[in-house]
Write a protein that holds these residues in place. Structure first.
Motif, PDB file in Angstrom:
ATOM      1  N   MET A   1       0.677  -1.045   0.396  1.00  0.00           N
ATOM      2  CA  MET A   1      -0.057  -0.218   0.171  1.00  0.00           C
ATOM      3  C   MET A   1       0.758   1.223  -0.037  1.00  0.00           C
ATOM      4  O   MET A   1       1.487   1.247   0.834  1.00  0.00           O
ATOM      5  N   LYS A   2       1.367   1.467  -0.803  1.00  0.00           N
ATOM      6  CA  LYS A   2       2.208   2.916  -1.345  1.00  0.00           C
ATOM      7  C   LYS A   2       1.509   4.427  -0.870  1.00  0.00           C
ATOM      8  O   LYS A   2       2.364   5.143  -0.757  1.00  0.00           O
ATOM      9  N   THR A   3       0.574   4.679  -0.523  1.00  0.00           N
ATOM     10  CA  THR A   3       0.232   5.524  -0.592  1.00  0.00           C
ATOM     11  C   THR A   3      -1.186   5.852   0.899  1.00  0.00           C
ATOM     12  O   THR A   3      -2.632   4.671   0.929  1.00  0.00           O
ATOM     13  N   ILE A   4      -0.823   6.836   1.959  1.00  0.00           N
ATOM     14  CA  ILE A   4      -2.115   7.283   2.960  1.00  0.00           C
ATOM     15  C   ILE A   4      -2.594   8.152   3.152  1.00  0.00           C
ATOM     16  O   ILE A   4      -1.714   9.477   2.742  1.00  0.00           O
ATOM     17  N   ILE A   5      -3.789   8.213   2.868  1.00  0.00           N
ATOM     18  CA  ILE A   5      -4.750   9.794   2.833  1.00  0.00           C
ATOM     19  C   ILE A   5      -5.104  10.298   3.956  1.00  0.00           C
ATOM     20  O   ILE A   5      -5.976   9.268   4.866  1.00  0.00           O
ATOM     21  N   ILE A   6      -4.985  10.608   4.779  1.00  0.00           N
ATOM     22  CA  ILE A   6      -5.147  10.989   5.770  1.00  0.00           C
ATOM     23  C   ILE A   6      -5.814  12.141   6.143  1.00  0.00           C
ATOM     24  O   ILE A   6      -6.092  13.184   5.844  1.00  0.00           O
ATOM     25  N   ALA A   7      -7.420  11.677   6.146  1.00  0.00           N
ATOM     26  CA  ALA A   7      -8.766  12.872   6.306  1.00  0.00           C
ATOM     27  C   ALA A   7      -8.402  12.832   7.795  1.00  0.00           C
ATOM     28  O   ALA A   7      -8.907  12.804   8.527  1.00  0.00           O
ATOM     29  N   HIS A  29       5.997   0.948   4.543  1.00  0.00           N
ATOM     30  CA  HIS A  29       6.768   1.308   3.410  1.00  0.00           C
ATOM     31  C   HIS A  29       6.554   2.164   2.500  1.00  0.00           C
ATOM     32  O   HIS A  29       6.834   1.588   1.013  1.00  0.00           O
ATOM     33  N   ALA A  30       5.490   2.906   2.328  1.00  0.00           N
ATOM     34  CA  ALA A  30       4.887   3.562   2.303  1.00  0.00           C
ATOM     35  C   ALA A  30       5.571   5.048   1.579  1.00  0.00           C
ATOM     36  O   ALA A  30       6.255   5.561   2.610  1.00  0.00           O
ATOM     37  N   ARG A  31       5.076   5.393   0.272  1.00  0.00           N
ATOM     38  CA  ARG A  31       6.032   6.302  -0.404  1.00  0.00           C
ATOM     39  C   ARG A  31       5.550   7.471  -0.123  1.00  0.00           C
ATOM     40  O   ARG A  31       6.681   8.787  -0.210  1.00  0.00           O
ATOM     41  N   GLN A  32       3.879   7.223  -0.262  1.00  0.00           N
ATOM     42  CA  GLN A  32       3.832   9.637   0.257  1.00  0.00           C
ATOM     43  C   GLN A  32       2.793   9.423   1.518  1.00  0.00           C
ATOM     44  O   GLN A  32       1.542   8.358   1.095  1.00  0.00           O
ATOM     45  N   ILE A  33       2.405  10.191   2.274  1.00  0.00           N
ATOM     46  CA  ILE A  33       1.305  10.384   2.962  1.00  0.00           C
ATOM     47  C   ILE A  33       1.088  11.884   2.599  1.00  0.00           C
ATOM     48  O   ILE A  33       1.302  12.984   2.220  1.00  0.00           O
ATOM     49  N   LEU A  34      -0.635  11.629   2.199  1.00  0.00           N
ATOM     50  CA  LEU A  34      -1.386  12.584   1.837  1.00  0.00           C
ATOM     51  C   LEU A  34      -2.347  13.777   2.939  1.00  0.00           C
ATOM     52  O   LEU A  34      -3.395  12.835   3.816  1.00  0.00           O
ATOM     53  N   LEU A  35      -2.113  14.808   3.627  1.00  0.00           N
ATOM     54  CA  LEU A  35      -3.151  15.280   4.357  1.00  0.00           C
ATOM     55  C   LEU A  35      -3.987  15.949   3.739  1.00  0.00           C
ATOM     56  O   LEU A  35      -3.612  16.612   3.583  1.00  0.00           O
ATOM     57  N   TYR A  36      -5.252  15.815   4.311  1.00  0.00           N
ATOM     58  CA  TYR A  36      -6.449  15.736   3.544  1.00  0.00           C
ATOM     59  C   TYR A  36      -7.134  16.652   4.488  1.00  0.00           C
ATOM     60  O   TYR A  36      -7.620  16.624   4.823  1.00  0.00           O
ATOM     61  N   HIS A  37      -7.686  18.121   3.949  1.00  0.00           N
ATOM     62  CA  HIS A  37      -9.112  18.757   4.687  1.00  0.00           C
ATOM     63  C   HIS A  37      -9.821  19.289   3.977  1.00  0.00           C
ATOM     64  O   HIS A  37      -9.547  20.225   2.859  1.00  0.00           O
ATOM     65  N   SER A  38     -10.973  18.956   4.279  1.00  0.00           N
ATOM     66  CA  SER A  38     -12.245  19.635   3.779  1.00  0.00           C
ATOM     67  C   SER A  38     -12.441  21.026   4.287  1.00  0.00           C
ATOM     68  O   SER A  38     -13.726  20.450   5.325  1.00  0.00           O
ATOM     69  N   TYR A  39     -12.658  22.200   2.964  1.00  0.00           N
ATOM     70  CA  TYR A  39     -13.867  22.474   4.109  1.00  0.00           C
ATOM     71  C   TYR A  39     -14.741  23.761   3.923  1.00  0.00           C
ATOM     72  O   TYR A  39     -15.093  24.958   3.342  1.00  0.00           O
ATOM     73  N   GLN A 102      -5.682   9.717  -7.711  1.00  0.00           N
ATOM     74  CA  GLN A 102      -3.742  10.561  -8.677  1.00  0.00           C
ATOM     75  C   GLN A 102      -2.733   9.711  -8.081  1.00  0.00           C
ATOM     76  O   GLN A 102      -1.310  10.382  -8.019  1.00  0.00           O
ATOM     77  N   TYR A 103      -2.615   9.028  -6.882  1.00  0.00           N
ATOM     78  CA  TYR A 103      -1.819   8.167  -6.621  1.00  0.00           C
ATOM     79  C   TYR A 103      -2.418   6.873  -6.620  1.00  0.00           C
ATOM     80  O   TYR A 103      -3.271   6.333  -5.970  1.00  0.00           O
ATOM     81  N   PRO A 104      -0.533   6.016  -6.464  1.00  0.00           N
ATOM     82  CA  PRO A 104      -1.104   4.784  -6.458  1.00  0.00           C
ATOM     83  C   PRO A 104      -1.307   3.824  -5.047  1.00  0.00           C
ATOM     84  O   PRO A 104      -1.487   4.331  -3.976  1.00  0.00           O
ATOM     85  N   ASP A 105      -2.432   2.883  -5.722  1.00  0.00           N
ATOM     86  CA  ASP A 105      -2.334   2.199  -4.478  1.00  0.00           C
ATOM     87  C   ASP A 105      -3.046   2.983  -2.602  1.00  0.00           C
ATOM     88  O   ASP A 105      -2.125   2.756  -1.566  1.00  0.00           O
ATOM     89  N   PRO A 106      -3.766   3.849  -3.114  1.00  0.00           N
ATOM     90  CA  PRO A 106      -4.573   4.019  -1.195  1.00  0.00           C
ATOM     91  C   PRO A 106      -5.539   3.373  -0.625  1.00  0.00           C
ATOM     92  O   PRO A 106      -5.877   3.000  -1.059  1.00  0.00           O
ATOM     93  N   PHE A 174      -1.707  -6.260   2.239  1.00  0.00           N
ATOM     94  CA  PHE A 174      -1.922  -5.616   3.762  1.00  0.00           C
ATOM     95  C   PHE A 174      -0.384  -6.320   4.177  1.00  0.00           C
ATOM     96  O   PHE A 174       0.191  -6.247   5.429  1.00  0.00           O
ATOM     97  N   MET A 175      -1.240  -7.062   4.183  1.00  0.00           N
ATOM     98  CA  MET A 175      -0.509  -8.745   4.444  1.00  0.00           C
ATOM     99  C   MET A 175       1.187  -8.343   4.911  1.00  0.00           C
ATOM    100  O   MET A 175       2.012  -8.739   5.210  1.00  0.00           O
ATOM    101  N   HIS A 176       1.808  -9.052   2.849  1.00  0.00           N
ATOM    102  CA  HIS A 176       2.656  -8.229   2.450  1.00  0.00           C
ATOM    103  C   HIS A 176       3.598  -7.239   3.206  1.00  0.00           C
ATOM    104  O   HIS A 176       4.488  -7.567   3.605  1.00  0.00           O
TER     105      HIS A 176
END
Length: 283
Positions: A1-7, A29-39, A102-106, A174-176
């Protein structure tokens, strides 16, 4: 799982979820974390909301708050994991879905407040809607959760249409990525069903799907599904409980208030909620 989107809504629960996700990113071993907020702006009413109507002000405030969260979690991530921030006035579900394309395996991380506020959760009452509507995996972090290395995960199984509905590939990913062991658990309170031909067939299908991963198979008796799952998870020091959200059967009550409350308030364990597979899985 390469991308973590944190709402996030910048609450204490949201910050706890962000810290957990950042720590988890190392094990994944995630590549990126995306911090997201909706206003998302309020619907126009006769009562004036001068500040809320000023999208520029809301945007700038969101950017500042997101950067504060980024600073708070940066030291918890691996050095090669990037953290990006995103904010807009889209409805929260739409914003998450658009970002995921826009991002892989989120997968998405959201938090819940815990015992004091019950179902009132991160991003307010939208949490249940997010769980029901967002297509990708969702990791729900109780406010009391603190990250430790995940050594095993529990997957609740209902022994109904196992081959057709199990999101096997997602769970294996996720297991692997986590290099963790899978504990398969069936909670039941009907002893006669254990010898039902359909149940026996489904047990065979379950083994066919999972035997090559060398999991553990467990069966427990409990009339309260949520309690049975959580008691088992605690006894086996599990790091994550996996729930497959179906439109029928064993977990159909997951999104009802009573079941969700039990799951949320009776554990400090994160819940990984997955949608059922849309077609039969061939192994």
């Amino acid at each position: 799982m390469k991308t973590i989107i944190i709402a996030t809504d910048f609450s204490a629960s949201a910050l706890n979820a962000a810290r957990y996700a950042a720590s988890l990113s190392k094990q994944l071993h995630a590549r990126q974390i995306l911090l997201y907020h909706s206003y998302e702006l309020p619907i126009a009413t006769e009562i004036p909301f001068p500040e809320n109507r000023d999208a520029h002000i809301l945007h700038e405030k969101s950017i500042t708050s997101l950067n504060n969260v980024k600073t708070a979690i940066s030291d918890l991530c691996a050095e090669d994991t990037t953290i990006e921030i995103f904010t807009d006035d889209s409805p929260i579900i739409m914003g998450i879905e658009q970002l995921s394309k826009q991002y892989p395996d989120p997968f998405v991380v959201i938090g819940i407040t815990g015992k004091s506020r019950g179902l009132t959760a991160l991003i307010g009452s939208n949490t249940i809607s997010i769980v029901k509507s967002v297509s990708m995996p969702i990791l729900v972090i109780p406010n009391e959760s603190s990250y430790t290395i995940i050594k095993n995960m529990v997957l609740g199984c209902d022994l109904k249409e196992v081959s057709e509905t199990s999101p096997v590939n997602t769970i294996k990913s996720f297991m692997h990525a986590l290099n963790t062991k899978l504990l398969l658990l069936n909670v039941d309170h009907d002893e006669s069903a254990h010898f039902n031909p359909d149940s026996i067939t489904e047990q065979y299908n379950l083994h066919k799907l999972w035997d090559n991963e060398i999991p553990e198979y467990h069966y427990t008796d409990n009339s309260d599904v949520a309690l049975g799952i959580m008691e088992f998870a605690k006894q086996h020091a599990s790091g994550i409980v996996i729930i497959v959200a179906k439109s029928y059967g064993f977990f159909e009550g997951l999104f009802h208030k009573s079941m969700t409350r039990k799951l949320a308030l009776n554990t400090q364990l994160p819940l990984l909620i997955l949608k059922e597979a849309q077609q039969k899985v061939h192994q």
